[in-house]
Design a protein around this motif. Structure first.
Motif: not given
Length: 788
Positions: A470, A501, A505, A727, A730, A734
């Motif tokens: 990620n 971001q 991370n 989005d 992410n 997930q």
């Protein structure tokens, strides 16, 4: 003129004009042929693949504007020799080529030395800021027939980063022999290494054997060259360096780090960009554009790429301060591991070495001692006494109590029958069995605890890998945002948003690494290892290895069928009650209390029978009133029978206490049975949830990955906003975490169910597990088929 003749003349004129225009159009559409010559430092299988991609891309982009040819006789190899590069350049200038592409260090030196360019020349590859004369600030070259598309390389920056990683004192610097003869390397490296407060050895080489022969005494190796080395050679060299525990840093790309070298500042990411820009530059030239006015491409970004496994093997610490700009390659396996644990290894070592279990084992041994003590009530009690007596002469009685005498006595007492002793023996034996059942329960708990720690470590390990991916994705999105900003497709806020971001991370990545270390510490503590013991864990896959007993598909089909689910749960509950060490312990405690209750009921009327005996002997006597002692002593023996009549009502009190304890045991038994039913039912539902999660997470990951790729492409083209890209990223993150957790949670929930059943498939043989399945089939036939 007749009308028909007029029409015929007009028709002929039209057709003549049509064919004349058609001929003129065909002449104007005749494509020009452009022959492209190339000079490169080396040709390897890897460079040939890049060459094929380049030719395909150029021909595709130019398309109908011209015919692009790459004649094989004009793809010239320098062999890292500047002299050969000069000859090759002259051959291209004087040869039948229209465009010159130059790549490599020797080509770079020759091309930059030119004062004028007789043919359109495009220089691409990497430019070293320590030696270049190019003005890297310019937007265009400003030089007729010349432009460049370069990635930036710096020996100084590489060595500074290398120093941060390893704090080397004596570094070897390996570079191709031909390049070392053409550049003032010593003068350059003298200054750089002095600033780093170290020393160096320059290693010009033609083969990797020459590098290997010059490693003595070095504590680091910097590959200032190595572009011509093939993958197998890089792999051999990296293995040699690891074996000799020499950290390495390379000026080549990340692929060589994947093969085992420790680190590089150069990424392979801009290869596609440069190939694309070459194609666009050639297209601009073909369509009439001037090379001197084409935008040059300079990639200043340096990305540190490190091989996680190599660093760990060499004991080079991962510096958290560098994580933000570091790309990791490797499989995150602990290369220093003294043992790679499977779940069975952890379970068996825990059962053998766990200190809590060892302490509870001592409780069983103490219970055995209590049993021995209870049984000892039936062992004889023998004592021996010796007495010396001296009395006042005035009270001496002749022949009866002499003034001085020595006597001996041996006494024996033996319980022949005692209901109390029998009851105590029975009670202590049952308490010992209850203690053994409690120990079995603790073993089951230990299996579950070991499994929990194993899967916790697996989840942490996968989390590190996913968070690393990620972080890499965020870095890629930041690169796209920078390109969009530079192209005017997005504002600076997008770039700043991804920078923020990336910081988040990075912190998550650091926390994931520390969480994995904590998981390993917990395993070491459980197994009574030193806390700093280096270990790793073997991955768990459903239906493979030790988990072959968990037939995922069969279990999923069984639980998906309502007609089979109900008998399956009922069977598991029955098995759990039969195997439950908690119920077994309560059962033995119940027997012990019942025995005590019976003792204080009718048992109190049962007499106690005991034997007593004494043997006395007078050894000698002297003084007043003394006589010669009899050579034979005297003895007495007796048998006693006793029945308690009244003992302060304690018998009644003890019976009442035992009755309360019996009621309490029955309540605890009912509560334990209800808990077993609840735990088994809940565990089955959890397994059903995880089976569903496994199936859905596979779909979710596939869809999320595809959606991310589409959104990322759209964002690079300015078609979607940054919010949609974040989005999508992410969502993919997930989905990956959910997929990993679903698989591990299924296996862990299966082991939890086994704990409630008191039966672990992992610890039983295939035959025993088959017998378990057969019991289920029999249970269904007996209890459910008959009802139907």
């Amino acid at each position: 003129m007749p009308k028909q003749a007029s029409i015929k003349i007009i028709t002929n004129l039209i057709f003549g004009l049509f064919f004349m225009l058609l001929g003129w159009y065909g002449h104007t559409q005749e494509k020009k042929i452009y022959r492209v010559g190339m000079m490169v430092d080396s040709q390897t299988p890897e460079t040939r693949v890049l060459f094929d991609r380049l030719t395909t891309e150029v021909q595709s982009v130019v398309g109908e504007d011209g015919i692009i040819e790459f004649p094989g006789e004009f793809v010239l190899v320098n062999g890292f020799s500047v002299a050969m590069a000069e000859k090759n350049y002259d051959k291209l200038i004087n040869g039948n080529v229209d465009i010159i592409l130059a790549l490599g260090s020797a080509s770079n030196i020759v091309i930059q030395d030119q004062t004028a360019y007789l043919k359109p020349t495009i220089l691409f590859g990497s430019v070293n800021t320590d030696f270049t004369e190019l003005d890297l600030v310019k937007k265009t070259s400003g030089i007729e027939n010349f432009t460049y598309l370069m990635g930036v390389q710096s020996f100084k920056d590489d060595l500074k980063t290398f120093k941060q990683l390893t704090d080397f004192k004596y570094v070897g610097i390996a570079i191709e022999e031909g390049i070392s003869e053409s550049l003032p390397l010593n003068a350059t490296f003298d200054i750089i290494i002095k600033e780093l407060e170290a020393t160096y050895r320059l290693i010009p080489y033609k083969t990797i054997d020459e590098i290997d022969a010059n490693l003595q005494g070095l504590d680091a190796l910097y590959m200032a060259g190595g572009f011509e080395l093939q993958d197998d050679e890089i792999k051999i060299l990296s293995d040699v360096l690891i074996e000799k525990r020499i950290p390495s840093f390379t000026s080549t790309g990340a692929r060589d780090v994947q093969l085992g070298l420790m680190a590089t500042n150069n990424s392979d990411d801009n290869t596609e960009q440069i190939i694309r820009r070459i194609a666009l530059t050639i297209e601009a030239h073909v369509t009439g554009g001037l090379l001197s006015e084409q935008n040059v491409f300079i990639d200043f970004e340096q990305r540190l790429t490190t091989n996680f496994n190599t660093m760990q093997t060499l004991g080079v610490p991962i510096r958290y301060s560098l994580i933000e700009r570091t790309d990791f390659v490797g499989d995150f396996q602990n290369q220093l591991s003294e043992k790679n644990y499977s779940i069975l290894d952890i379970i068996n070592d825990n059962l053998e070495r766990n200190l809590t279990l060892q302490s509870q084992q001592k409780e069983i041994e103490l219970s055995q001692q209590d049993v021995k003590t209870a049984v000892s009530n039936y062992y004889p009690n023998v004592s021996a006494n010796a007495t010396f007596t001296a009395i006042d002469e005035s009270i001496v009685i002749p022949n009866l109590s002499p003034e001085f005498s020595t006597d001996g006595n041996i006494s024996l007492s033996q319980t022949i029958f005692s209901e109390g002793a029998n009851a105590n023996i029975s009670v202590q034996k049952n308490l010992k069995k209850a203690q053994e059942a409690n120990f079995n329960a603790s073993q089951l708990d230990a299996v579950l605890e070991a499994s929990n720690l194993y899967f916790n470590a697996l989840v942490s390990k996968v989390n590190v890998q996913i968070q690393s991916q990620n972080l890499q994705l965020t870095k890629e999105n930041l690169r796209i945002a920078k390109q969009n900003y530079e192209a005017g497709q997005s504002g600076k806020s997008d770039m700043l948003r991804f920078q923020s971001q990336m910081a988040q991370n990075t912190q998550t990545m650091i926390e994931a690494i520390n969480q994995l270390d904590q998981a390993f510490i917990a395993i070491n503590q459980l197994l009574n290892n030193p806390i700093n013991y280096e270990l790793d864990i073997v991955d768990a896959n459903i239906g493979e290895g030790v988990f072959e007993a968990y037939n995922y598909e069969q279990l999923a089909d069984l639980l998906d069928n309502p007609l089979l689910k109900e008998p399956f749960v009922a069977f598991l509950i029955e098995e759990a009650k039969n195997n439950s060490p908690e119920l077994e312990s309560l059962g033995y405690n119940l027997k012990a209390i019942k025995r005590n209750f019976n003792l204080n009921s009718f048992g109190r009327l049962i007499p106690t029978v005991a034997l007593q005996a004494n043997y006395n002997k007078n050894f000698n006597q002297w003084g007043a009133g003394s006589i010669d002692p009899s050579p034979v002593g005297n003895y007495n023996a007796g048998l006693s029978v006793s029945i308690p009549i009244l003992n302060q009502f304690r018998t009644n009190i003890n019976r009442q206490t035992a009755k309360i304890q019996l009621d309490q045991i029955e309540i605890n038994k009912q509560n334990t049975e209800l808990a077993i039913e609840s735990n088994v039912s809940t565990a089955v539902l959890n397994i059903i949830n995880q089976i569903s999660n496994i199936r859905l997470s596979e779909v979710s990951v596939t869809a999320a990955k595809e959606a991310l790729e589409l959104v990322q492409t759209s964002y690079s083209e300015g078609a979607v906003s940054i919010i949609q890209l974040i989005d999508a990223q992410n969502n993919f993150l997930q989905a990956q975490l959910a997929q990993a957790n679903a698989t591990y949670n299924f296996l862990l929930n299966s082991i939890q169910l086994e704990r409630f059943m008191g039966y672990n498939f992992l610890l039983h043989t295939r035959e025993e597990n088959d017998a378990f399945k057969q019991r289920f089939n029999t249970f269904v036939q007996v209890n459910f088929n008959q009802e139907k």
